[in-house]
Design an enzyme around this catalytic site. Structure first.
Site, mmCIF file in Angstrom:
data_model
loop_
_atom_site.group_PDB
_atom_site.id
_atom_site.type_symbol
_atom_site.label_atom_id
_atom_site.label_comp_id
_atom_site.label_asym_id
_atom_site.label_seq_id
_atom_site.Cartn_x
_atom_site.Cartn_y
_atom_site.Cartn_z
ATOM 1 N N GLU A 50 -13.976 16.501 -5.860
ATOM 2 C CA GLU A 50 -13.590 15.253 -5.220
ATOM 3 C C GLU A 50 -14.797 14.314 -5.249
ATOM 4 O O GLU A 50 -15.863 14.647 -4.738
ATOM 5 C CB GLU A 50 -13.203 15.564 -3.775
ATOM 6 C CG GLU A 50 -12.359 14.526 -3.153
ATOM 7 C CD GLU A 50 -11.968 14.908 -1.728
ATOM 8 O OE1 GLU A 50 -11.802 13.967 -0.962
ATOM 9 O OE2 GLU A 50 -11.847 16.098 -1.393
ATOM 10 N N ASP A 61 -14.930 8.639 7.463
ATOM 11 C CA ASP A 61 -16.124 9.418 7.134
ATOM 12 C C ASP A 61 -17.059 9.577 8.322
ATOM 13 O O ASP A 61 -17.303 8.633 9.063
ATOM 14 C CB ASP A 61 -16.907 8.746 5.990
ATOM 15 C CG ASP A 61 -16.139 8.762 4.685
ATOM 16 O OD1 ASP A 61 -15.291 9.662 4.535
ATOM 17 O OD2 ASP A 61 -16.370 7.891 3.831
#
Length: 263
Positions: A50, A61
């Site tokens: 990824e 995040d």
């Protein structure tokens, strides 16, 4: 031509193994180093990679990935640079590669152009963590023309909402194991089984668990519930260590090998 992701999960099922999916932020600390990390990841047993597309407002995040994202953006990294990097990496790397990128940066690049360019550079799909439900059909329709997979991301939420998100899913489903941002955690909620059961009822596409898996021990615990584990912050923590690049790349490889062994 079958998508690389489907072929990989078929192969893993045959081997009775779970997918090891590491995450790395593109262009951090620089593009050349990212290339070397990706090659090392495949060598160390990664089944799928990824690649994070840095974004100025990364809502999902945690702090570790945010540091690398802003570092890459401060270096002037553009999506075109990432596409070119994947083209280069594809000369060596055979396993599937998916992007993790926010809707804003895909939209700004131009939706169809982004999908077409990604596919042409050797990317097999993308996880868009903030893709609005109402945009999903339009995005998937374009992606289908290019055999490019839009990987749905689900969190422990209502059965009805999970059903809507995974409807028509392809490749795999990214199952967030906790509500919140990414990061390294030491314990993971014990109701994972019930949650994955809900996702499995809605779709028979492979399920991979991510967000907060930080060690081989945690990966081993999770593997009985899913078809693969995704490890991001724990990898980026090594990438961000203040050590020579060669040593850092070797450490990333060792960590991936250790996780891979328990899967």
């Amino acid at each position: 031509m079958a998508n690389k992701i489907d072929l990989k999960f078929k192969e893993l099922k045959y081997k009775n193994k779970k997918a090891m999916i590491p995450f790395v932020t593109s262009g951090y600390p620089d593009v050349e180093t990212t290339k070397k990390i990706v090659i090392e990841m495949e060598k160390s047993g990664a089944d799928l990679i990824e690649l994070g597309i840095p974004y100025s407002d990364p809502v999902a995040d945690g702090p570790i990935i945010q540091i690398s994202s802003s570092g890459a953006l401060n270096n002037g990294l553009k999506i075109k640079d990432i596409m070119n990097m994947v083209k280069e990496v594809r000369k060596n790397v055979k396993i599937p590669i998916v992007y993790m990128g926010y809707f804003g940066c895909v939209f700004k690049y131009g939706l169809e152009k982004f999908i077409k360019d990604s596919k042409e550079s050797g990317v097999d799909g993308i996880v868009i963590p903030d893709l609005p439900l109402e945009e999903r059909e339009r995005v998937k329709e374009i992606a289908d023309r290019y055999e490019f997979y839009i990987i749905p991301l689900v969190a422990p939420t209502s059965e009805d909402r999970i059903g809507k998100i995974v409807n028509g899913a392809k490749g795999f489903i990214y199952c967030v194991s906790t509500n919140g941002v990414t990061g390294v955690r030491n314990i993971i909620a014990n109701d994972v089984k019930a949650y994955i059961d809900v996702v499995s009822k809605a779709s028979n596409v492979p399920k991979c668990i991510g967000f907060g898996i930080s060690s081989p021990e945690m990966a081993q615990k999770m593997k009985e519930y899913c078809d693969g584990v995704i490890i991001g912050s724990a990898v980026m923590k090594i990438v961000e260590e203040d050590i020579p690049k060669e040593e850092m790349i070797r450490k990333v490889g060792e960590f991936i090998s250790q996780v891979n062994e328990v899967l």
